[in-house]
Design a protein around this motif. Structure first.
Motif, mmCIF file in Angstrom:
data_model
loop_
_atom_site.group_PDB
_atom_site.id
_atom_site.type_symbol
_atom_site.label_atom_id
_atom_site.label_comp_id
_atom_site.label_asym_id
_atom_site.label_seq_id
_atom_site.Cartn_x
_atom_site.Cartn_y
_atom_site.Cartn_z
ATOM 1 N N GLN A 65 1.008 -1.001 -0.202
ATOM 2 C CA GLN A 65 -0.089 -0.010 0.321
ATOM 3 C C GLN A 65 0.851 1.284 0.462
ATOM 4 O O GLN A 65 2.097 1.365 0.686
ATOM 5 N N TYR A 66 0.336 2.312 -0.668
ATOM 6 C CA TYR A 66 1.908 3.276 -0.414
ATOM 7 C C TYR A 66 1.507 3.790 0.697
ATOM 8 O O TYR A 66 2.800 4.307 0.918
ATOM 9 N N ILE A 67 0.623 3.965 1.580
ATOM 10 C CA ILE A 67 1.058 4.111 2.792
ATOM 11 C C ILE A 67 1.972 3.844 3.858
ATOM 12 O O ILE A 67 2.715 4.426 4.185
ATOM 13 N N HIS A 68 2.963 2.730 3.142
ATOM 14 C CA HIS A 68 3.660 1.731 4.084
ATOM 15 C C HIS A 68 4.943 2.269 3.157
ATOM 16 O O HIS A 68 5.911 1.366 3.547
ATOM 17 N N LEU A 69 4.822 2.341 1.842
ATOM 18 C CA LEU A 69 6.119 2.954 1.474
ATOM 19 C C LEU A 69 6.857 3.188 2.210
ATOM 20 O O LEU A 69 8.732 2.808 1.633
ATOM 21 N N SER A 70 7.186 4.721 2.574
ATOM 22 C CA SER A 70 8.229 5.305 3.282
ATOM 23 C C SER A 70 8.894 4.940 3.933
ATOM 24 O O SER A 70 9.845 4.569 3.252
ATOM 25 N N ALA A 71 8.301 3.673 4.643
ATOM 26 C CA ALA A 71 9.224 3.023 5.759
ATOM 27 C C ALA A 71 10.140 2.123 5.022
ATOM 28 O O ALA A 71 11.011 1.543 5.482
ATOM 29 N N ILE A 72 10.128 1.972 3.972
ATOM 30 C CA ILE A 72 10.907 0.914 3.361
ATOM 31 C C ILE A 72 11.547 1.034 2.070
ATOM 32 O O ILE A 72 12.821 -0.043 1.508
ATOM 33 N N LEU A 73 11.578 2.414 1.755
ATOM 34 C CA LEU A 73 12.564 2.394 0.937
ATOM 35 C C LEU A 73 13.882 2.746 1.082
ATOM 36 O O LEU A 73 14.476 1.732 -0.146
ATOM 37 N N PRO A 74 14.408 3.239 2.603
ATOM 38 C CA PRO A 74 15.358 3.222 2.654
ATOM 39 C C PRO A 74 16.225 1.610 2.631
ATOM 40 O O PRO A 74 17.245 1.265 2.091
ATOM 41 N N MET A 75 15.707 0.854 3.235
ATOM 42 C CA MET A 75 15.624 -0.268 3.115
ATOM 43 C C MET A 75 15.573 -1.270 0.957
ATOM 44 O O MET A 75 16.990 -1.810 0.618
ATOM 45 N N LEU A 76 14.712 -1.269 0.706
ATOM 46 C CA LEU A 76 15.195 -1.059 -0.775
ATOM 47 C C LEU A 76 16.168 -0.392 -1.617
ATOM 48 O O LEU A 76 17.099 -0.609 -2.418
ATOM 49 N N ALA A 77 16.851 0.885 -1.106
ATOM 50 C CA ALA A 77 18.018 1.866 -1.506
ATOM 51 C C ALA A 77 19.028 0.756 -1.444
ATOM 52 O O ALA A 77 19.808 0.738 -2.088
ATOM 53 N N GLU A 78 18.985 0.432 -0.275
ATOM 54 C CA GLU A 78 20.337 -0.311 -0.138
ATOM 55 C C GLU A 78 20.348 -1.850 -0.907
ATOM 56 O O GLU A 78 22.072 -2.200 -0.660
ATOM 57 N N ASN A 79 19.533 -2.460 -0.717
ATOM 58 C CA ASN A 79 19.540 -3.550 -0.924
ATOM 59 C C ASN A 79 20.327 -3.161 -3.037
ATOM 60 O O ASN A 79 19.813 -2.300 -3.496
ATOM 61 N N GLN A 80 21.512 -4.015 -3.144
ATOM 62 C CA GLN A 80 21.818 -4.588 -4.296
ATOM 63 C C GLN A 80 21.284 -4.321 -5.395
ATOM 64 O O GLN A 80 21.962 -4.765 -6.793
ATOM 65 N N SER A 81 20.380 -5.186 -5.699
ATOM 66 C CA SER A 81 19.529 -5.642 -6.766
ATOM 67 C C SER A 81 19.462 -4.511 -7.899
ATOM 68 O O SER A 81 19.102 -3.153 -6.935
ATOM 69 N N ASN A 82 19.123 -4.877 -9.331
ATOM 70 C CA ASN A 82 19.418 -3.903 -10.263
ATOM 71 C C ASN A 82 18.052 -3.381 -9.766
ATOM 72 O O ASN A 82 17.975 -2.485 -10.436
ATOM 73 N N ILE A 83 17.017 -3.576 -10.013
ATOM 74 C CA ILE A 83 15.721 -3.756 -10.880
ATOM 75 C C ILE A 83 14.481 -3.193 -10.305
ATOM 76 O O ILE A 83 14.812 -4.943 -9.614
ATOM 77 N N VAL A 84 14.125 -2.881 -9.706
ATOM 78 C CA VAL A 84 12.748 -2.884 -8.570
ATOM 79 C C VAL A 84 11.897 -2.180 -9.459
ATOM 80 O O VAL A 84 11.786 -1.079 -10.122
ATOM 81 N N VAL A 85 10.094 -3.247 -9.081
ATOM 82 C CA VAL A 85 9.197 -2.972 -9.573
ATOM 83 C C VAL A 85 8.116 -2.486 -8.645
ATOM 84 O O VAL A 85 8.331 -3.170 -7.900
ATOM 85 N N LEU A 86 7.676 -1.072 -8.449
ATOM 86 C CA LEU A 86 6.475 -0.638 -7.465
ATOM 87 C C LEU A 86 5.283 -1.054 -7.961
ATOM 88 O O LEU A 86 4.956 -0.043 -8.857
ATOM 89 N N ILE A 87 4.442 -2.160 -7.275
ATOM 90 C CA ILE A 87 3.133 -2.426 -8.009
ATOM 91 C C ILE A 87 1.879 -1.834 -6.934
ATOM 92 O O ILE A 87 1.887 -1.854 -5.759
ATOM 93 N N GLY A 88 1.068 -1.476 -7.615
ATOM 94 C CA GLY A 88 0.294 -0.287 -7.097
ATOM 95 C C GLY A 88 -0.235 1.309 -7.396
ATOM 96 O O GLY A 88 0.948 2.190 -7.293
ATOM 97 N N ASN A 89 -1.333 1.726 -5.996
ATOM 98 C CA ASN A 89 -1.481 3.478 -6.812
ATOM 99 C C ASN A 89 -0.507 3.510 -5.460
ATOM 100 O O ASN A 89 0.432 3.526 -4.547
ATOM 101 N N ASN A 90 0.290 5.042 -6.534
ATOM 102 C CA ASN A 90 0.853 6.031 -5.689
ATOM 103 C C ASN A 90 1.954 7.549 -6.601
ATOM 104 O O ASN A 90 1.802 7.372 -7.847
ATOM 105 N N PRO A 91 0.597 8.265 -6.276
ATOM 106 C CA PRO A 91 0.320 9.571 -6.563
ATOM 107 C C PRO A 91 1.605 10.699 -6.777
ATOM 108 O O PRO A 91 2.168 11.460 -7.342
ATOM 109 N N THR A 92 2.575 9.840 -5.934
ATOM 110 C CA THR A 92 4.159 10.452 -5.912
ATOM 111 C C THR A 92 4.926 10.141 -6.557
ATOM 112 O O THR A 92 5.827 9.794 -5.816
ATOM 113 N N ALA A 93 5.062 9.376 -7.450
ATOM 114 C CA ALA A 93 5.846 8.358 -8.188
ATOM 115 C C ALA A 93 7.249 8.919 -8.520
ATOM 116 O O ALA A 93 8.765 8.102 -8.195
ATOM 117 N N ALA A 94 7.850 10.394 -8.584
ATOM 118 C CA ALA A 94 8.491 11.310 -9.091
ATOM 119 C C ALA A 94 9.282 11.326 -7.971
ATOM 120 O O ALA A 94 10.590 11.228 -7.932
#
Length: 312
Positions: free
Chosen positions: A78-107
């Motif tokens: 859910q969009y409301i939970h994204l901000s909490a996990i973005l730092p973890m995703l940013a640190e992960n070394q996987s090259n491709i990340v696809v975010l699926i779901g509603n996101n009015p602030t994608a930029a």
């Protein structure tokens, strides 16, 4: 391919099921009771339209360390939970990340996520709905479809995504203006959410007046986007959900007067009020940037429950 689906809710579970059908090495990130249930009983999905149940064994994890590398990470949260996990995703070394779901602030999400190790970041939406019942996902999908796109314009990850879905009964629709698509989607789902609250979660109570009001509100939402230079990107729906649209009226009537409305709209709206409020807050921010009059939208918006969402 080695794939991770981050999130074991209704949509994440369906996506994991689909990717398993492509003979991929799929891991599902789940937590707490949800993880224990999947580990003990398997990934159980009741496909509502297809009238079948699938049960599959799948690897699960609870956390994502930086060195745990996947060919693609699909984030279905859910969009409301994204901000909490973005730092973890940013640190992960996987090259491709696809975010699926509603996101009015994608930029903005893209900026935060790209601040870690180099990544190819895409956004998308899986056309499905449903609910969870006692460890089973009840999934409503007429034929899986995922709309995908890149904020940066980098399309090099498309080849890997197509490979992940090879042999999978799921249509991939790659589009150029995914940010506009996601914002356009809000102009449809928010008025429907307001209607869910106006009827106490029972859309069968919606009368003709409310259905026409929904179409008027959607038109006003489109007008806001157009005023900001954001073209309505839902090509198949542009013209459907407009004031006076006969097709749109009939589709909304079908949604409200059949069990589909509960699975597609009211179940989620009534159980995810903070999420809906967060999306509503984001769209309000867009409205305030224009001088567009949104009389019908504003009337419906008053049915939104008291906010549990205090912003990021």
């Amino acid at each position: 391919m080695r794939l991770l689906v981050y999130g074991a809710g209704v949509l994440g579970s369906l996506l994991a099921h689909l990717l398993l059908r492509g003979n991929n090495d799929v891991t599902l990130l789940a937590r707490g009771m949800r993880k224990r249930g999947i580990d003990e009983q398997g990934l159980v999905i009741r496909h509502y339209i297809q009238r079948k149940i699938t049960i599959e064994k799948i690897k699960t994890i609870e956390t994502l360390p930086p060195e745990d590398i996947y060919d693609i990470i699909f984030v279905v949260m859910q969009y409301i939970h994204l901000s909490a996990i973005l730092p973890m995703l940013a640190e992960n070394q996987s090259n491709i990340v696809v975010l699926i779901g509603n996101n009015p602030t994608a930029a903005e999400t893209y900026t935060v996520l790209s601040g870690g190790t180099p990544k190819n970041i895409l956004f998308g939406f899986l056309a499905a709905a449903g609910r969870r019942e006692n460890g089973t996902v009840v999934s409503l999908h007429f034929g899986a479809k995922i709309t995908l796109g890149s904020i940066s314009g980098d399309t090099t990850a498309y080849k890997a995504i197509r490979k992940a879905f090879k042999g999978v009964p799921c249509k991939l629709d790659f589009i150029e203006k995914i940010d506009g698509w996601l914002k356009s989607h809000l102009a449809i789902i928010l008025p429907i959410g307001y209607a869910c609250y106006a009827t106490g979660g029972n859309l069968k109570k919606a009368d003709g007046t409310l259905l026409h009001q929904l179409l008027d509100a959607m038109s006003e939402g489109y007008a806001v986007l157009n005023a900001l230079g954001i073209p309505v990107a839902l090509e198949s729906e542009d013209g459907w959900f407009r004031s006076g649209s006969r097709r749109g009226y009939l589709l909304l009537k079908l949604l409200c007067k059949t069990p589909l409305g509960k699975l597609i709209a009211s179940d989620h709206a009534m159980s995810a009020i903070p999420e809906m409020q967060a999306l509503n807050t984001a769209f309000d921010a867009l409205k305030k940037q224009t001088d567009i009059t949104t009389l019908e939208w504003d009337k419906l918006e008053r049915f939104m429950p008291v906010s549990f969402y205090l912003g990021k």
